[in-house]
Design a protein around this motif. Structure first.
Motif, mmCIF file in Angstrom:
data_model
loop_
_atom_site.group_PDB
_atom_site.id
_atom_site.type_symbol
_atom_site.label_atom_id
_atom_site.label_comp_id
_atom_site.label_asym_id
_atom_site.label_seq_id
_atom_site.Cartn_x
_atom_site.Cartn_y
_atom_site.Cartn_z
ATOM 1 N N THR A 99 11.539 -25.752 -45.482
ATOM 2 C CA THR A 99 12.565 -26.612 -44.893
ATOM 3 C C THR A 99 13.940 -26.156 -45.370
ATOM 4 O O THR A 99 14.255 -26.237 -46.565
ATOM 5 N N ASP A 100 14.744 -25.668 -44.446
ATOM 6 C CA ASP A 100 16.041 -25.085 -44.818
ATOM 7 C C ASP A 100 16.922 -26.055 -45.585
ATOM 8 O O ASP A 100 17.546 -25.683 -46.593
ATOM 9 N N GLU A 101 17.007 -27.314 -45.106
ATOM 10 C CA GLU A 101 17.905 -28.283 -45.737
ATOM 11 C C GLU A 101 17.544 -28.515 -47.201
ATOM 12 O O GLU A 101 18.423 -28.732 -48.043
ATOM 13 N N LEU A 102 16.252 -28.453 -47.514
ATOM 14 C CA LEU A 102 15.822 -28.622 -48.894
ATOM 15 C C LEU A 102 16.047 -27.353 -49.710
ATOM 16 O O LEU A 102 16.557 -27.400 -50.832
ATOM 17 N N ASN A 103 15.661 -26.239 -49.163
ATOM 18 C CA ASN A 103 15.762 -24.980 -49.915
ATOM 19 C C ASN A 103 17.200 -24.608 -50.240
ATOM 20 O O ASN A 103 17.475 -24.034 -51.302
ATOM 21 N N ILE A 104 18.105 -24.945 -49.339
ATOM 22 C CA ILE A 104 19.520 -24.686 -49.612
ATOM 23 C C ILE A 104 20.026 -25.548 -50.758
ATOM 24 O O ILE A 104 20.891 -25.153 -51.542
ATOM 25 N N LEU A 105 19.431 -26.753 -50.876
ATOM 26 C CA LEU A 105 19.863 -27.713 -51.890
ATOM 27 C C LEU A 105 19.383 -27.362 -53.300
ATOM 28 O O LEU A 105 20.062 -27.651 -54.288
ATOM 29 N N ILE A 106 18.206 -26.742 -53.404
ATOM 30 C CA ILE A 106 17.560 -26.545 -54.701
ATOM 31 C C ILE A 106 18.436 -25.825 -55.731
ATOM 32 O O ILE A 106 18.510 -26.255 -56.893
ATOM 33 N N PRO A 107 19.117 -24.737 -55.379
ATOM 34 C CA PRO A 107 19.957 -24.084 -56.393
ATOM 35 C C PRO A 107 21.009 -25.014 -56.985
ATOM 36 O O PRO A 107 21.316 -24.919 -58.188
ATOM 37 N N SER A 108 21.559 -25.890 -56.158
ATOM 38 C CA SER A 108 22.555 -26.845 -56.665
ATOM 39 C C SER A 108 21.918 -27.836 -57.621
ATOM 40 O O SER A 108 22.512 -28.226 -58.639
ATOM 41 N N ILE A 109 20.704 -28.276 -57.306
ATOM 42 C CA ILE A 109 19.972 -29.198 -58.196
ATOM 43 C C ILE A 109 19.714 -28.509 -59.536
ATOM 44 O O ILE A 109 19.918 -29.079 -60.610
ATOM 45 N N ARG A 110 19.278 -27.275 -59.484
ATOM 46 C CA ARG A 110 18.967 -26.539 -60.711
ATOM 47 C C ARG A 110 20.223 -26.289 -61.547
ATOM 48 O O ARG A 110 20.170 -26.293 -62.783
ATOM 49 N N SER A 111 21.352 -26.109 -60.858
ATOM 50 C CA SER A 111 22.597 -25.858 -61.598
ATOM 51 C C SER A 111 23.024 -27.073 -62.406
ATOM 52 O O SER A 111 23.727 -26.944 -63.409
#
Length: 324
Positions: A99-111
């Motif tokens: 899911t693009d919307e989720l995968n794009i978000l993950i790096p920001s969550i990890r940061s």
């Protein structure tokens, strides 16, 4: 025809959920410990049908003692990411894991420093690759004949969320009094906010027998009141003991001549009891812990004044208040 097809759908979904148990591994154990030890919240995210399931998982976690909230991935990318902290645990729901919307978000969550957990049916997906923990929620096929509408897959996500909530509930020793605090507006919540005196049985509805009473008479009184118990009292009507239908069954199995005895020789002395002012949630805790169905209510002098049945607490039928 319709009933047969509906049955097939239910079987497909049930089989999908049942097979998840075989996929549970140490990743699930680590997730439970991670959430339990976290000082923050569980943040659950998903898009579309998975987003709806995410909201339900959040609701279940919140009502069972685990602070949680839903984060919409798109809104997160436009400012709502500010609610995430390093103390939180982030769970992303995506059957495909692509899911693009989720995968794009993950790096920001990890940061932010927040650990990421994937609920996915694809352990080799982009979402799984970016996650600290991967919980497999895949199914062999959807119940939808086109294989397009999320059906069995969303049921699997929901079931895994329930499994997580229940395990956390037990680990936190979350009990009925805690449940009442979080459900003041629900039917059970309203009941648990009352006291024993509000719904206990009184008067002739409470089966009692004086010490020395024959077991034959006691059994007749038990049958009349249909509570499955009889309370043994002394001359001042103070509670001395109890005889339950379970006691009777055990006596029969042990070939004890029930009718040849009196109640005071067959009773269990000093039974568990409550005060009329005891909150219902506390009485329910006692019943659950000791696995009993009926509790006698006694006053400060030990005099029996009522009986509380588990079914009345749980609302098997209309709630009836005792007159003041």
């Amino acid at each position: 025809m319709y009933r047969k097809r509906a049955g097939e759908v239910l079987r497909i979904e049930a089989e999908g959920i049942e097979k998840l148990a075989a996929h549970l591994d140490d990743q699930f154990n680590r997730l439970v410990d991670l959430i339990y030890q976290s000082r923050g919240r569980v943040i659950v995210a998903g898009i579309g049908k998975s987003g709806l399931i995410a909201r339900k998982i959040v609701a279940t976690l919140n009502s069972t003692g685990t602070r949680s909230l839903f984060l919409h991935p798109v809104e997160a990318m436009h400012g709502d990411l500010g609610i995430v902290s390093a103390d939180d645990v982030f769970i992303a729901l995506s059957n495909s894991g692509q899911t693009d919307e989720l995968n794009i978000l993950i790096p920001s969550i990890r940061s932010v420093g927040c650990p990421v957990v994937a609920f996915t049916g694809n352990s080799r997906s982009s979402l799984a690759a970016q996650s600290d923990l991967v919980i497999y929620v895949g199914v062999e096929k959807e119940a939808c004949p086109l294989g397009l509408a999320p059906t069995a897959s969303t049921s699997a996500q929901l079931a895994m969320g329930d499994a997580l909530a229940v395990v956390l509930l037990e680990k936190r020793k979350f009990n009925t009094s805690d449940f009442q605090k979080f459900h003041p507006g629900g039917n059970l919540g309203r009941r648990l906010s009352y006291g024993v005196a509000d719904i206990m049985l009184t008067g002739e509805a409470v089966p009692t027998a004086a010490a020395g009473t024959s077991m034959e008479q006691a059994l007749a009184d038990m049958e009349r009141c249909r509570l499955g118990v009889i309370f043994i009292v002394d001359r001042e009507n103070r509670l001395s003991g109890i005889i339950t239908d379970g006691d009777i069954r055990r006596m029969v199995v042990q070939k004890i001549s029930v009718y040849e005895n009196t109640v005071d020789t067959m009773m269990t002395p000093n039974p568990k009891h409550v005060h009329p002012a005891t909150p219902l949630y506390e009485a329910l805790n006692i019943m659950e812990f000791h696995q009993i169905t009926v509790l006698p209510a006694i006053d400060e002098n030990g005099t029996i004044v009522g009986a509380l049945h588990l079914h009345d607490i749980l609302g098997k039928g209309a709630l009836k208040f005792n007159p003041v």
